[in-house]
Design a protein around this motif. Sequence first.
Motif, PDB file in Angstrom:
ATOM      1  N   GLU A 149      19.345  17.491  19.384  1.00 15.77           N
ATOM      2  CA  GLU A 149      19.129  18.471  18.311  1.00 15.77           C
ATOM      3  C   GLU A 149      18.465  19.718  18.881  1.00 15.77           C
ATOM      4  O   GLU A 149      17.521  19.630  19.655  1.00 15.77           O
ATOM      5  N   HIS A 150      18.984  20.893  18.494  1.00 16.95           N
ATOM      6  CA  HIS A 150      18.366  22.183  18.821  1.00 16.95           C
ATOM      7  C   HIS A 150      18.040  22.859  17.505  1.00 16.95           C
ATOM      8  O   HIS A 150      18.924  23.175  16.706  1.00 16.95           O
ATOM      9  N   GLU A 195      14.176  21.395  21.241  1.00 16.97           N
ATOM     10  CA  GLU A 195      15.187  20.356  21.426  1.00 16.97           C
ATOM     11  C   GLU A 195      14.557  18.976  21.495  1.00 16.97           C
ATOM     12  O   GLU A 195      13.465  18.789  22.048  1.00 16.97           O
ATOM     13  N   ARG A 196      15.276  17.992  20.921  1.00 15.36           N
ATOM     14  CA  ARG A 196      14.847  16.598  21.001  1.00 15.36           C
ATOM     15  C   ARG A 196      16.079  15.707  20.963  1.00 15.36           C
ATOM     16  O   ARG A 196      17.139  16.109  20.479  1.00 15.36           O
ATOM     17  N   ILE A 197      15.928  14.493  21.484  1.00 16.03           N
ATOM     18  CA  ILE A 197      17.016  13.514  21.501  1.00 16.03           C
ATOM     19  C   ILE A 197      16.852  12.568  20.331  1.00 16.03           C
ATOM     20  O   ILE A 197      15.752  12.074  20.054  1.00 16.03           O
ATOM     21  N   LEU A 198      17.964  12.327  19.595  1.00 20.00           N
ATOM     22  CA  LEU A 198      17.971  11.429  18.447  1.00 20.00           C
ATOM     23  C   LEU A 198      18.951  10.292  18.691  1.00 20.00           C
ATOM     24  O   LEU A 198      20.004  10.490  19.298  1.00 20.00           O
ATOM     25  N   VAL A 253      21.471  22.728  15.243  1.00 20.50           N
ATOM     26  CA  VAL A 253      22.599  22.597  16.157  1.00 20.50           C
ATOM     27  C   VAL A 253      22.513  21.248  16.879  1.00 20.50           C
ATOM     28  O   VAL A 253      21.434  20.855  17.347  1.00 20.50           O
ATOM     29  N   TYR A 254      23.680  20.569  16.999  1.00 20.11           N
ATOM     30  CA  TYR A 254      23.689  19.230  17.591  1.00 20.11           C
ATOM     31  C   TYR A 254      24.846  19.076  18.577  1.00 20.11           C
ATOM     32  O   TYR A 254      25.930  19.644  18.375  1.00 20.11           O
ATOM     33  N   SER A 255      24.590  18.296  19.616  1.00 19.19           N
ATOM     34  CA  SER A 255      25.625  17.906  20.565  1.00 19.19           C
ATOM     35  C   SER A 255      25.613  16.383  20.651  1.00 19.19           C
ATOM     36  O   SER A 255      24.534  15.769  20.632  1.00 19.19           O
ATOM     37  N   SER A 256      26.806  15.775  20.742  1.00 22.06           N
ATOM     38  CA  SER A 256      26.872  14.311  20.792  1.00 22.06           C
ATOM     39  C   SER A 256      28.066  13.843  21.619  1.00 22.06           C
ATOM     40  O   SER A 256      29.138  14.467  21.582  1.00 22.06           O
ATOM     41  N   LEU A 288      25.707  26.388  20.679  1.00 25.37           N
ATOM     42  CA  LEU A 288      24.660  27.380  20.431  1.00 25.37           C
ATOM     43  C   LEU A 288      25.251  28.774  20.270  1.00 25.37           C
ATOM     44  O   LEU A 288      24.782  29.582  19.462  1.00 25.37           O
ATOM     45  N   GLU A 289      26.283  29.068  21.059  1.00 23.45           N
ATOM     46  CA  GLU A 289      26.974  30.362  20.911  1.00 23.45           C
ATOM     47  C   GLU A 289      27.580  30.467  19.514  1.00 23.45           C
ATOM     48  O   GLU A 289      27.481  31.499  18.842  1.00 23.45           O
TER      49      GLU A 289
END
Length: 772
Positions: free
Chosen positions: A112-113, A123-126, A102-105, A91-92
């Motif tokens: 997802e942000h 935000e949600r989870i995919l 923006v995604y983290s995995s 996010l920074e």
Amino acid sequence: MRKDKLSERDVCTKFITPALQEAGWDIMSQVREEVSFTEGQILVNGNKVTRKKSKRADYMLYPKNHPNLPIALIEAKKNTKPLGGGMQQVLEYAEMLDVPFVYSSNGDGFVEHDRTVTDGKRERILTLDEFPSSEGLWERYCLWKGINEEQEQIIAQPYYVDASGKSPRYYQRIAINRTIEAAANGQDRILLIMATGTGKTYTSFQIIWRLWKSKVKKRILFLADRNILIDQTMTNDFNPFDDKMTKIKKRQIDKSYEIYLALYQGVSGEEDWKNVYKQFSPDFFDLVIIDECHRGSAKADSAWREILEYFHSATQIGLTATPKETKDVSNIDYFGEPVYTYSLKQGIEDGFLAPYKVIRFNLDRDLDGWRPEQGKRDKFGYEIHDRVYNQRDFDRKIVLEKRTELVAKKVTEYLKKTGRFQKTIVFCVDVDHAERMRSALINENADLYSRNHKYIMCIVGDNKEGKASLDEFIDPESTYPVIATTSKLMTTGVDAQTTKLIVLDRHINSMTEFKQIIGRGTRVNEEYDKYFFTIMDFRNVTNLFADPGFDGNPVKVYEPGKDDPISSPDDMDTNPDNEIIKEKESNYKPYVDDVDVHVSVERQQFYGPDGKLITESLKDYTKKTVREEYRSLDDFIQKWDEAEKKETIIQELLEQGIPLDALQEEVGVEYDIFDLICHVAFDQKPLTRSERAKNAQQDTYFDQYGEKARRVINALLNRYAEGGIEDIESMEVLRIAPFTQIGSPMEIIKVFNGKQKYLETVHQLKKRIYSA
């Protein structure tokens, strides 16, 4: 292999990249991996320069047919980390890069942000097979931005890429894209603020290129306030325009070109200025770019502004490092709020701009003032008016010649200590002061001046020889001139990339002018070993660093209709190529040659990690900073002992803003960094490097080694005693004397039965160095 045993790179290869392919992303054209977008902040320790790690995105995604616009970032983590474990970090990055999705995995799925959501669920989870398609994200982006098909064609126009493959840096890309989007949306007044040295002209070129190529803007006018800027721009950044480009000259108007470059003064500098620009119809230009728009174009009643208002139908883009906001002058009032700001602080943090240190001098006559005794006459026999003269009077209303000599002496002492061929600019009160400073510096540097008279030059507007040397001064390949004394001519628009020393010996009341002067040193030029610069301040000018306005966003304070407008000093000289001295008083300025002047206080200040100067004492700052990181002496010693390379701890201390070289100078250059920290932060008695080396040399552990190996060990200890622990941690030390007299690096390593055994010996050596 089990998923939780995979490395971060394996998670990318086996899970994230396949998920992107499954979602329809073209891996070759739309997906970039491990993208570094900063250079890493420059850290200076004596003559050694290192950098922090650059910031790097694991994945940067681009929509189809939009290579200019990263639309999504993905941060990958090991499977042992939470699914959203990388979200705060990415996010920074997304905020810096102006990326909306923006995604983290961790390989199990994605978090997802959506930064475009202002009211609702961000935000949600995919799952892995739910990652959005390129078309899906682009549709969401266009909806957010309000982009229609016609505007999309403008935004899709690619950058110009030369044969070297040069492309815009991340902040230049943002500046270009926001400007293109604003123009596509019909905004006709646009302001960009970018710190000096960050490539405003290159950014201007890319904006023009894309708008011109997309045929949205067909005839463009680029205005600057220096002849040298126009010539440099045509030769360098604007060169791809080739025969489509021309420079407007007085009474030589050819309307067959598409790109026009002109001086403000070239179209407004004489009585018949209207005849120049009015040869063009008001709607001739579609786009006008105003470089350095903080100058005359910011004033509502200036001739320059009249040009802009004449071409009022054109889209007008103002660029400046120093927006002007006073009661009678406003960039924001004319151009609107900036669409993007990239500050000096950001540039230094990213490693694109050079950090600085400040050496402040307080002179006794400046602090106490000086009053002539009754009937006192100057060197020419004129009587001096009886009053107390203070720092603001010196060189403006009265000259204390020994004050000028003292400044020249201190500048020379610094150069003799750090390097006498560092490009140096000395800013003086006026042309007379600049000439006298030149003379005083010649006397202090007679040896080098006798070799080449251009070693020191006075470069001011009314000195033809000096002004002619300006091009040589700013050319990195030209050794001479080395020292330039000046008044106002070099405050702005002078791209002196290798300037390492800026000397301030005049008052500066204008924040705009102060920023411009500091900007003379901010450029980094690695080829010529320019990574940082020093400011020597003899007039307390650097107090302006503490002003919130120095590196903050501009605040509009314009009050139109004021009967008695207040001008700041840099408004006075409307033609910087022709420096005009405007004396408020016509009284004679006395020259006094028999009044001694001394330095009362000399103090160094350093650029801190928060972007501000460290103003407290160096010892106090070090103690506070170290104790915030290490709870106790034992904690620090444990971390030091555990570090495989002590240089890692040293790097961390530098990143925390502790100027270790200055700390050594203050406490003792004979002490190791370890002892400096233990002593300053935890009040321990320090040992010198020589004492530690002698103790280690007497340790019986090394009795097991043969004669040749002992010679190497003793040489390493001697090297440590001379230079410090970093010297013996690098295997490069084996390539210099006295090791070369023992054998080649390969031969030395064989003495220890291989590289691993050699490194183990160095480890044991360090262990015994710090055992006391």
